[in-house]
Enzyme design. Structure first.
Site, PDB file in Angstrom:
ATOM      1  N   CYS A   1       0.863  -1.283  -0.141  1.00 51.45           N
ATOM      2  CA  CYS A   1      -0.107   0.000  -0.040  1.00 51.45           C
ATOM      3  C   CYS A   1       1.041   1.355   0.023  1.00 51.45           C
ATOM      4  O   CYS A   1       1.922   0.992   0.313  1.00 51.45           O
ATOM      5  CB  CYS A   1      -0.911  -0.044   1.211  1.00 51.45           C
TER       6      CYS A   1
ATOM      7  N   GLY B   1       0.023   0.187  -5.079  1.00 51.24           N
ATOM      8  CA  GLY B   1      -1.239  -0.426  -5.013  1.00 51.24           C
ATOM      9  C   GLY B   1      -2.356   0.205  -5.885  1.00 51.24           C
ATOM     10  O   GLY B   1      -2.460   1.307  -6.196  1.00 51.24           O
TER      11      GLY B   1
ATOM     12  N   ASN C   1       0.094   0.872   5.938  1.00 55.13           N
ATOM     13  CA  ASN C   1       0.638   0.007   4.993  1.00 55.13           C
ATOM     14  C   ASN C   1       1.297  -1.087   5.703  1.00 55.13           C
ATOM     15  O   ASN C   1       2.231  -0.653   6.611  1.00 55.13           O
ATOM     16  CB  ASN C   1       1.568   1.236   4.135  1.00 55.13           C
ATOM     17  N   GLY C   2       0.991  -2.331   5.474  1.00 57.11           N
ATOM     18  CA  GLY C   2       1.746  -3.361   6.147  1.00 57.11           C
ATOM     19  C   GLY C   2       0.707  -4.556   6.704  1.00 57.11           C
ATOM     20  O   GLY C   2      -0.290  -4.688   5.999  1.00 57.11           O
TER      21      GLY C   2
ATOM     22  N   TYR D   1      12.212  -4.596  -5.861  1.00 60.99           N
ATOM     23  CA  TYR D   1      11.424  -4.451  -6.798  1.00 60.99           C
ATOM     24  C   TYR D   1      10.067  -3.331  -6.488  1.00 60.99           C
ATOM     25  O   TYR D   1       9.747  -2.870  -7.318  1.00 60.99           O
ATOM     26  CB  TYR D   1      10.552  -5.960  -6.814  1.00 60.99           C
TER      27      TYR D   1
ATOM     28  N   CYS E   1       6.116 -14.440   2.413  1.00 64.58           N
ATOM     29  CA  CYS E   1       6.308 -13.199   3.303  1.00 64.58           C
ATOM     30  C   CYS E   1       4.983 -13.065   4.355  1.00 64.58           C
ATOM     31  O   CYS E   1       3.813 -13.329   3.690  1.00 64.58           O
ATOM     32  CB  CYS E   1       6.156 -11.901   2.610  1.00 64.58           C
TER      33      CYS E   1
HETATM   34 FE1  SF4 Z   1      10.038  -8.037   2.351  1.00 64.30          FE
HETATM   35 FE2  SF4 Z   1      10.503 -11.050   1.970  1.00 64.30          FE
HETATM   36 FE3  SF4 Z   1      10.862  -9.889   4.401  1.00 64.30          FE
HETATM   37 FE4  SF4 Z   1       8.577  -9.945   3.364  1.00 64.30          FE
HETATM   38  S1  SF4 Z   1       9.874 -11.571   3.863  1.00 64.30           S
HETATM   39  S2  SF4 Z   1       9.450  -8.299   4.550  1.00 64.30           S
HETATM   40  S3  SF4 Z   1       8.918  -9.594   1.193  1.00 64.30           S
HETATM   41  S4  SF4 Z   1      12.122  -9.380   2.651  1.00 64.30           S
END
Ligand code: SF4
Length: 475
Positions: free
Chosen positions: A18, A44, A118-119, A258, A398
């Site tokens: 986000c 987003g 955001n999160g 990315y 993640c």
């Molecule tokens: Fe970022 Fe990967 Fe950690 Fe998720 S698990 S916060 S995508 S580095």
């Protein structure tokens, strides 16, 4: 980054989370937030919303879709006041609907507040269940509503203390904006998973997810908000607090790889320059004789430039991206469909014919798209195709706000690099090492979350408690 399933589902396989923007004390607050959201659109595209505040009242305009589609001049004129917060959403937790879009505005015993998040919280489900057992009623499935309930139930004195009291109960990744009682408050979680920056426009202040938004807003960067920092912006100026004990910083490395825009600066490092550094390390670690370095546009562009500079092999544009394929694309009938990646990418045959080509992409998720890209390049006449990836193999999901495929869907979780090479039918495949990735981020080396590569999660997670969005079919 892989692209797949053009049409109603998704165009990418690793999705942003986000973007948030807040403006305090400006006569054009809502308009500035609109500009900020426009610059953060890459974070987003499912929904966009702005809430403004005037004379103790809040005004909301939200909609599904991109910022430019949701907001017209008429809608922006419905947002009076000198402070406003806004949000662009891609749902990482919760469902996808207008009810889930943000910012959220609630009336409670102490007045009215707006929140943009955001999160992802790692203990949202437990807290939600406890609150529901206690009689709370939820209107959405978002983590953010959990925070709202905690604030509403807090017995602490004053809005900032109620926020601190609530956030002391949650764990996870959050960059948050709150608006109430003549304040805009920004808060970045103690591990600093996602970015947040403070800017200035004349005498007014703003908070943004990424610094690229400041440029379009005509703002200058004051500084980045530190992990664990709370900033209160009010008529008293900008005050800063660190209410929680310090934690080891775990900034999401995927922001550099990315998510973030290349023109943003995060933790003092420009994203484009970091990506070029990934490419340089990749060239040193995985060099191969070739005639040409080409990126998978646009996500591989910066790293490909770095790779070409380091290797001395010429850079060129071997794949052209069609930027206008969107959700509304209507797939043709069975007889002519299955053109998949061709919709988005077209090879430059005259350039590629008879060449040994190094193709740079930022990651491989399921590898189905990489396979199609290799096939496209082959059919364009490339003699050899060497796939080089500017991050390590992604083996883990993640849980901190990024929508990833389930672990089973990540090809690197169950295949060796050689097996992946055979699957995509490239002449060779190689990835950047974890060490090379860390070296590329300089002073951030020990302050990044690399869990999707290493499985070393900075905050404990129990996989079964998460409902991963299921966007993709298994391999
Ligand atoms: Fe970022 Fe990967 Fe950690 Fe998720 S698990 S916060 S995508 S580095």
């Amino acid at each position: 980054m892989e692209m797949e399933k053009i049409g109603e589902k998704t165009a990418r396989e690793w999705r942003e989370q986000c973007g948030i923007v807040g403006v305090y004390n400006h006569p054009e607050a809502a308009n500035l937030v609109y500009l900020g959201l426009f610059a953060l659109q890459h974070r987003g595209q499912e929904s966009a919303g702005i809430v403004s505040s005037e004379d103790g009242k809040m005004y909301t305009e939200k909609g599904m879709g991109k910022v430019a589609d949701v907001f017209s001049r008429a809608r922006l004129e419905q947002l009076p006041g000198r402070m406003a917060i806004g949000h662009v959403r891609y749902s990482t937790a919760g469902e996808s609907s207008l009810a889930e879009s943000q910012p959220i505005v609630v009336k409670y015993a102490h007045g009215i507040m707006g929140i943009a998040h955001n999160g992802n919280l790692v203990n949202a489900e437990q807290i939600r269940n406890r609150l529901v057992d206690d009689g709370s009623i939820f209107q959405s499935t978002t983590d953010s509503e959990v925070i709202v309930h905690l604030i509403a139930r807090s017995k602490a004195e004053g809005f900032p203390r109620r926020i601190i009291d609530s956030l002391s109960k949650i764990e996870g990744a959050y960059s948050l904006l709150f608006m109430a009682e003549g304040h805009i408050i920004g808060f970045r979680d103690p591990r600093g998973f996602h970015p947040l920056a403070l800017g200035k426009i004349g005498e007014s202040h703003c908070l943004v997810s990424e610094t690229c938004a400041l440029d379009l807003m005509g703002a200058t960067l004051v500084r980045e908000i530190e992990p664990g920092e709370m900033v209160i912006i009010s008529d008293a100026g900008v005050r800063s607090f660190k209410p929680f004990p310090p934690e080891k910083t775990s900034f999401c490395i995927f922001e550099y790889i990315y998510f973030a825009r290349p023109d943003s600066t995060i933790h003092g490092l420009n994203v484009h320059m970091v990506r070029k550094e990934f490419g340089r390390h990749l060239a040193r670690e995985t060099g191969v004789d070739a005639d040409l370095v080409i990126p998978v546009p646009d996500s591989g562009t910066s790293a490909a430039l770095g790779y070409a500079e380091e290797s001395g092999i010429p850079y060129d544009v071997g794949l052209i991206r069609n930027r206008y394929v969107g959700r509304t694309f209507i797939e043709p009938k069975q007889s002519i469909r299955h053109f998949g990646v061709k919709l988005k990418l077209n090879p430059v045959k005259e350039l590629l014919k008879g060449k040994r080509v190094i193709v740079i992409d930022d990651s491989i998720v399921r590898a189905t798209t990489s396979k199609k890209i290799v096939s496209l390049l082959r059919s364009a006449g490339a003699k050899e195709i060497h796939m080089r990836i500017s991050s390590p193999p992604t083996c883990f999901s993640c849980y901190y706000g990024i929508d990833t495929p389930t672990r089973q869907e990540l090809i690197a979780s169950s295949h060796t690099v050689e097996q992946i090479g055979r699957f995509i039918e490239a002449d060779s495949v190689a990835y950047l090492s974890v060490e090379g990735m860390k070296e590329s981020v300089g002073h951030m080396k020990e302050k990044i979350c690399c869990a999707c590569f290493t499985g070393d999660y900075p905050l404990p997670v129990q996989e079964e408690q998460f409902v991963q969005l299921r966007l993709f079919e298994p391999i």
